[in-house]
Motif scaffolding. Sequence first.
Motif, PDB file in Angstrom:
ATOM      1  N   GLY A   1       3.991   4.948 -11.564  1.00 29.10           N
ATOM      2  CA  GLY A   1       2.447   6.083 -11.459  1.00 29.10           C
ATOM      3  C   GLY A   1       2.698   7.294 -12.139  1.00 29.10           C
ATOM      4  O   GLY A   1       3.556   7.079 -13.195  1.00 29.10           O
ATOM      5  N   HIS A   2       1.306   8.001 -11.598  1.00 25.24           N
ATOM      6  CA  HIS A   2       1.298   9.395 -12.932  1.00 25.24           C
ATOM      7  C   HIS A   2       1.231  10.385 -11.781  1.00 25.24           C
ATOM      8  O   HIS A   2       0.912  11.979 -12.789  1.00 25.24           O
ATOM      9  CB  HIS A   2      -0.139   9.368 -13.132  1.00 25.24           C
ATOM     10  N   GLY A   3       1.584  10.194 -10.405  1.00 25.33           N
ATOM     11  CA  GLY A   3       2.359  11.918 -10.038  1.00 25.33           C
ATOM     12  C   GLY A   3       0.740  11.879  -9.477  1.00 25.33           C
ATOM     13  O   GLY A   3      -0.060  11.817  -9.741  1.00 25.33           O
ATOM     14  N   PRO A   4       1.102  13.169  -8.739  1.00 22.41           N
ATOM     15  CA  PRO A   4       0.260  13.680  -8.051  1.00 22.41           C
ATOM     16  C   PRO A   4      -1.028  14.713  -9.071  1.00 22.41           C
ATOM     17  O   PRO A   4      -2.140  14.671  -8.905  1.00 22.41           O
ATOM     18  CB  PRO A   4       0.742  14.764  -7.019  1.00 22.41           C
ATOM     19  N   ARG A   5      -0.461  14.861 -10.079  1.00 24.63           N
ATOM     20  CA  ARG A   5      -0.648  16.498 -11.171  1.00 24.63           C
ATOM     21  C   ARG A   5      -1.905  15.136 -11.776  1.00 24.63           C
ATOM     22  O   ARG A   5      -3.052  15.272 -12.295  1.00 24.63           O
ATOM     23  CB  ARG A   5      -0.346  16.891 -12.251  1.00 24.63           C
ATOM     24  N   GLY A   6      -1.106  13.691 -12.311  1.00 25.00           N
ATOM     25  CA  GLY A   6      -1.959  12.770 -12.993  1.00 25.00           C
ATOM     26  C   GLY A   6      -3.314  12.647 -12.475  1.00 25.00           C
ATOM     27  O   GLY A   6      -4.385  11.609 -12.754  1.00 25.00           O
ATOM     28  N   THR A   7      -2.729  11.593 -11.165  1.00 29.58           N
ATOM     29  CA  THR A   7      -3.716  11.061 -10.168  1.00 29.58           C
ATOM     30  C   THR A   7      -4.992  12.751  -9.907  1.00 29.58           C
ATOM     31  O   THR A   7      -6.808  11.552  -9.620  1.00 29.58           O
ATOM     32  CB  THR A   7      -3.456  11.069  -8.690  1.00 29.58           C
ATOM     33  N   ALA A   8      -4.300  13.391  -9.824  1.00 36.12           N
ATOM     34  CA  ALA A   8      -5.465  14.660  -9.102  1.00 36.12           C
ATOM     35  C   ALA A   8      -6.853  15.356 -10.378  1.00 36.12           C
ATOM     36  O   ALA A   8      -7.676  14.547 -10.629  1.00 36.12           O
ATOM     37  CB  ALA A   8      -4.901  15.836  -9.592  1.00 36.12           C
TER      38      ALA A   8
ATOM     39  N   ILE B   1       1.120  -1.403  -0.118  1.00 30.60           N
ATOM     40  CA  ILE B   1       0.075   0.390  -0.237  1.00 30.60           C
ATOM     41  C   ILE B   1       1.192   1.185  -0.334  1.00 30.60           C
ATOM     42  O   ILE B   1       0.647   2.496  -0.730  1.00 30.60           O
ATOM     43  CB  ILE B   1      -1.190   0.571   1.548  1.00 30.60           C
ATOM     44  N   ALA B   2       1.823   1.103   0.605  1.00 33.91           N
ATOM     45  CA  ALA B   2       2.808   2.107   0.473  1.00 33.91           C
ATOM     46  C   ALA B   2       3.160   2.767  -0.349  1.00 33.91           C
ATOM     47  O   ALA B   2       3.332   4.306  -0.707  1.00 33.91           O
ATOM     48  CB  ALA B   2       3.795   2.309   1.696  1.00 33.91           C
ATOM     49  N   ALA B   3       3.992   1.377  -1.484  1.00 32.23           N
ATOM     50  CA  ALA B   3       4.184   1.590  -3.171  1.00 32.23           C
ATOM     51  C   ALA B   3       3.104   2.504  -4.037  1.00 32.23           C
ATOM     52  O   ALA B   3       3.080   3.052  -4.940  1.00 32.23           O
ATOM     53  CB  ALA B   3       4.847   0.022  -3.088  1.00 32.23           C
ATOM     54  N   HIS B   4       1.996   1.732  -3.548  1.00 30.80           N
ATOM     55  CA  HIS B   4       0.553   2.075  -4.308  1.00 30.80           C
ATOM     56  C   HIS B   4       0.513   4.323  -3.749  1.00 30.80           C
ATOM     57  O   HIS B   4       0.221   4.600  -4.910  1.00 30.80           O
ATOM     58  CB  HIS B   4      -0.855   1.945  -3.317  1.00 30.80           C
ATOM     59  N   GLY B   5       0.550   4.227  -3.167  1.00 33.74           N
ATOM     60  CA  GLY B   5       0.780   5.620  -2.342  1.00 33.74           C
ATOM     61  C   GLY B   5       1.966   6.615  -3.650  1.00 33.74           C
ATOM     62  O   GLY B   5       1.727   7.494  -3.768  1.00 33.74           O
ATOM     63  N   ALA B   6       3.235   6.046  -3.174  1.00 33.08           N
ATOM     64  CA  ALA B   6       4.561   6.518  -3.832  1.00 33.08           C
ATOM     65  C   ALA B   6       3.831   6.995  -4.881  1.00 33.08           C
ATOM     66  O   ALA B   6       4.313   7.517  -5.858  1.00 33.08           O
ATOM     67  CB  ALA B   6       4.936   6.195  -3.713  1.00 33.08           C
ATOM     68  N   GLN B   7       3.350   5.987  -5.868  1.00 35.80           N
ATOM     69  CA  GLN B   7       2.984   6.210  -7.085  1.00 35.80           C
ATOM     70  C   GLN B   7       1.811   7.584  -7.458  1.00 35.80           C
ATOM     71  O   GLN B   7       2.273   8.180  -8.277  1.00 35.80           O
ATOM     72  CB  GLN B   7       1.412   4.492  -7.622  1.00 35.80           C
ATOM     73  N   LYS B   8       0.977   7.568  -6.198  1.00 33.34           N
ATOM     74  CA  LYS B   8       0.396   9.119  -6.274  1.00 33.34           C
ATOM     75  C   LYS B   8       0.849  10.147  -5.831  1.00 33.34           C
ATOM     76  O   LYS B   8       1.139  11.375  -6.424  1.00 33.34           O
ATOM     77  CB  LYS B   8      -0.412   8.910  -5.630  1.00 33.34           C
ATOM     78  N   LEU B   9       1.707   9.993  -4.922  1.00 34.77           N
ATOM     79  CA  LEU B   9       2.354  11.300  -4.671  1.00 34.77           C
ATOM     80  C   LEU B   9       4.203  11.339  -5.522  1.00 34.77           C
ATOM     81  O   LEU B   9       4.485  12.962  -5.178  1.00 34.77           O
ATOM     82  CB  LEU B   9       3.238  10.915  -3.165  1.00 34.77           C
TER      83      LEU B   9
ATOM     84  N   TRP C   1       6.667   6.770  -9.009  1.00 32.73           N
ATOM     85  CA  TRP C   1       6.795   5.876  -8.528  1.00 32.73           C
ATOM     86  C   TRP C   1       6.053   4.742  -8.768  1.00 32.73           C
ATOM     87  O   TRP C   1       4.923   4.872  -8.895  1.00 32.73           O
ATOM     88  CB  TRP C   1       7.622   5.635  -7.247  1.00 32.73           C
ATOM     89  N   PHE C   2       7.304   3.844  -9.585  1.00 29.17           N
ATOM     90  CA  PHE C   2       6.383   2.583  -9.841  1.00 29.17           C
ATOM     91  C   PHE C   2       5.489   2.757 -10.893  1.00 29.17           C
ATOM     92  O   PHE C   2       4.240   1.967 -11.195  1.00 29.17           O
ATOM     93  CB  PHE C   2       6.084   1.829  -8.689  1.00 29.17           C
TER      94      PHE C   2
END
Length: 185
Positions: free
Chosen positions: A30-37, A16-24, A27-28
Amino acid sequence: MSYGILFLRLIVGATIAAHGAQKLFGWFGGHGPRGTAGFFGSLGFRPPLAMALMAGLAESSGLFFAAGFLTPFAALAMASVMVVAIGSVHWKNGFWAGNGGYEYNLMIWTAAVAVAATGPGRFSIDNALGWADNLSGVWWGVGVLGASLTGGLLVLATREMQPEPEAADAALARETDHETERERV
């Protein structure tokens, strides 16, 4: 028992921490904060960037969960995010994860609630600090269960739901038909 809880905490917490790192951090894959937003905005969450950051931070609590530090609070953050994920994305797809359902999210939610109730075990920071007995037990589990459901449902209730394009088109077509009928009369 302590080895089993340690294994559970490490795998679930790190995942779950890795999933959070994708958002923040993006990483891994993920789309980062802007993509997740952008995704959160499409789900009706306002303000989407703040909500994306909050979800990423809550999922990052998996690091505390893995370490067994402030375990029921880490479990609460993780469980709350899973309730929101189930309600906003996965519920409509049914149970099975292969169809985009909530199976995976329910497993994480269950593990978080269960560890809050049983405690982090012998191999944890909470235990090393002498806190494990005070930060675990059935009432901690019930508290995480109830607070995650309540908090998650409140977050879901704040979404600005947009009508499906087909529904909006159908409503517009009905309105146009009514106007046409009035003009004829």
